[in-house]
Design an enzyme around this catalytic site. Structure first.
Site, PDB file in Angstrom:
ATOM      1  CG  HIS A  90      -1.529  -1.220   1.550  1.00  0.00           C
ATOM      2  ND1 HIS A  90      -3.134  -2.012   0.811  1.00  0.00           N
ATOM      3  CD2 HIS A  90      -1.607  -2.487   1.877  1.00  0.00           C
ATOM      4  CE1 HIS A  90      -3.382  -3.004   0.981  1.00  0.00           C
ATOM      5  NE2 HIS A  90      -2.485  -3.247   2.482  1.00  0.00           N
ATOM      6  CD  GLN A 123      -0.635   1.216   4.624  1.00  0.00           C
ATOM      7  OE1 GLN A 123      -0.516   0.098   5.054  1.00  0.00           O
ATOM      8  NE2 GLN A 123      -2.356   0.834   4.471  1.00  0.00           N
ATOM      9  NE  ARG A 167      -9.405  -1.063  10.550  1.00  0.00           N
ATOM     10  CZ  ARG A 167     -10.607  -1.300  10.190  1.00  0.00           C
ATOM     11  NH1 ARG A 167     -10.813  -2.322   8.988  1.00  0.00           N
ATOM     12  NH2 ARG A 167     -11.700  -1.258  11.386  1.00  0.00           N
ATOM     13  CE1 TYR A 196      -7.282   1.263   2.241  1.00  0.00           C
ATOM     14  CE2 TYR A 196      -5.151  -0.587   1.686  1.00  0.00           C
ATOM     15  CZ  TYR A 196      -5.565   0.922   2.473  1.00  0.00           C
ATOM     16  OH  TYR A 196      -5.213   1.298   3.664  1.00  0.00           O
ATOM     17  CG  HIS A 245      -1.218 -10.343   6.367  1.00  0.00           C
ATOM     18  ND1 HIS A 245      -0.665 -10.117   6.110  1.00  0.00           N
ATOM     19  CD2 HIS A 245      -1.772  -9.578   6.128  1.00  0.00           C
ATOM     20  CE1 HIS A 245      -0.063  -8.567   5.805  1.00  0.00           C
ATOM     21  NE2 HIS A 245      -1.577  -8.168   5.383  1.00  0.00           N
ATOM     22  CG  ASP A 249       1.204  -4.687   4.731  1.00  0.00           C
ATOM     23  OD1 ASP A 249       0.029  -4.247   3.653  1.00  0.00           O
ATOM     24  OD2 ASP A 249       0.740  -5.713   5.710  1.00  0.00           O
TER      25      ASP A 249
END
Ligand SMILES: [Zn+2]
Length: 437
Positions: A58, A61, A81, A120, A267, A315
């Site tokens: 992502h 991030q 989150r 996303y 994961h 990730d």
């Protein structure tokens, strides 16, 4: 007509093992021949490795790295989150392109040559679609184009906040699509990826939390290509899945979807022995993200019991490096089992599994994209090392400091450990962060 290029390695890691005096012939970005036992020719280097696929990222991030490591009560994945949701509210398309370019540049400098972007963040800050529904995806593709990294674009279908089709939360408004909107987004992603030399596009139902069984079937049926899904990352997610369906997440997925070679289960941290065996036999790839899984306190993947395919992903991009991921993958096993040398041929297995998960062919072999990494044989950890001792020393004793050059689709994008566009990418990223923080 394009002329061929030649890169030559004193030793190189090929799909069937290490070889000496290896000539790699490249045409139009692809390897057309790999010939061991040849005389020096062309661009000569000491050590050649296949580039590592990064099967789960992502990108945005990366800009949060270091902002969530202070104790503020009972910190968990779920409180992390919430911080991520607040951070994401402020990002514009320009910001996303700037941080993705930084992350992709760092991936190339860290030995990754292709990224699976599990994308996303689709909509404007008020949750409305941009004029082009795939605006953000186009920015991801632009960052890949600018840095040269290979892209497997995985637009995420996200519709619910919990199992059983619960309505999405306010913090999720930038991620949400219905099936029709997702079909248009997927179309836009195909167009965005078409401008890149060897980009691929897959589909990514976010998780069993965020999609209903009917939506899962609809999304995975939209396209041939890779299917990626987050699964069994957190114990609470397993408990919620059992409460909803009577089955654990991996168990439910294997029972209800045609999980096979197209699939990457990202994961898959919390599995029973039965689930671990079934996942291995399914031919799906386990998408392991050891650095992020450690950072978020997810748990430890049961790698010692797992005989199937796997690859690695960065990730959350809190720290980016192929060797860092592999080292922590093995170290977590050692710490939890109190043993040494639990996994074997990690580099080779992660190249093969990662390439499969991203829908491309792997390794230094004819037909594959010329995605290669050379190591600096004068690095203290690499002096005098041959064969498997090279990958061992790179992973456990050197890390990205040992990376000299990186070729992507035949083009040298990193030299002396530095990406060719580092200055421009950094200047834009610095301006963005000074405004955001
Ligand atoms: Zn993820």
């Amino acid at each position: 007509m394009m002329s061929n290029e030649t890169v030559w390695f004193e030793q190189a890691l090929l799909p069937d093992g290490w070889a000496r005096d290896v000539r790699v012939t490249i045409s139009a970005g692809r390897i057309i021949e790999v010939a061991p036992g040849t005389a020096r020719a062309g661009d000569c280097h000491a050590i050649g490795l296949p580039g590592m696929p990064n099967l789960h990222s992502h990108a945005f991030q990366r800009a949060m790295a270091g902002l969530t490591e202070r104790r503020s009560g009972d910190d968990t994945f779920w409180s992390w989150r919430e911080v991520m949701y607040r951070f994401v509210e402020r990002l514009t398309p320009d910001d996303v392109e700037a941080v993705a370019a930084l992350a992709y540049m760092e991936m190339l400098e860290g030995g990754f040559t292709r990224v699976g972007e599990f994308h996303y963040l689709h909509h404007d800050s008020d949750g409305r679609t941009f004029g082009d529904i795939a605006e953000m995806a186009a920015r991801i593709a632009a960052a890949a184009d600018e840095t040269g990294i290979g892209l497997t674009l995985l637009p995420v279908f996200y519709a619910h906040s919990g199992f059983g089709g619960q309505p999405p939360s306010h913090g999720q408004r930038r991620f949400i699509n219905d099936i029709d909107g997702y079909a248009r987004l997927l179309d836009g992603c195909r167009k965005a990826a078409a401008a890149l030399p060897d980009a691929t596009v897959g589909v990514a139902p976010h998780s069993l939390r965020a999609v209903t069984p009917e939506e899962l079937t609809a999304v995975t049926g939209m396209k041939d290509g890779p299917v990626h899904i987050h699964i069994a990352e957190q114990v609470r997610e397993v408990e919620d899945c059992v409460a909803w369906s009577g089955a654990r997440p991996v168990e439910w997925l294997l029972d209800h979807a045609e999980v096979g070679r197209r699939w990457c289960l990202v994961h898959a941290t919390h599995m029973t022995g039965d689930e671990t065996g079934r996942l291995a036999r399914s031919d799906a790839v386990a998408g392991l993200c050891p650095v992020t899984e450690a950072d978020l306190g997810d748990g430890v993947f049961p790698a010692a019991d797992y005989t199937g395919a796997y690859g690695i992903g960065s990730d959350s991009n809190v720290l980016i490096g192929a060797a860092d991921e592999l080292r922590l993958l093995e170290y977590a096993q050692r710490l939890s089992l109190r043993k040494r040398n639990v996994l074997e041929q990690m580099y080779e297995r992660a190249v093969a599994g990662g390439a499969r998960a991203l829908g491309v062919s792997a390794g230094l072999a004819a037909g594959a994209s010329a995605d290669m990494v050379s190591l600096d044989a004068s690095h203290p950890a690499l002096i005098g090392k041959i064969g498997d001792r090279v990958t061992d020393s790179y992973v456990f004793a050197a890390g990205k400091d040992a990376i000299d050059c990186v070729w992507r689709h035949g083009r040298k994008v990193v030299s002396g450990g530095r990406h060719f566009a580092r200055q421009a990418v950094m200047r834009r990223y610095r301006a963005m962060m000074e405004r955001l923080l």
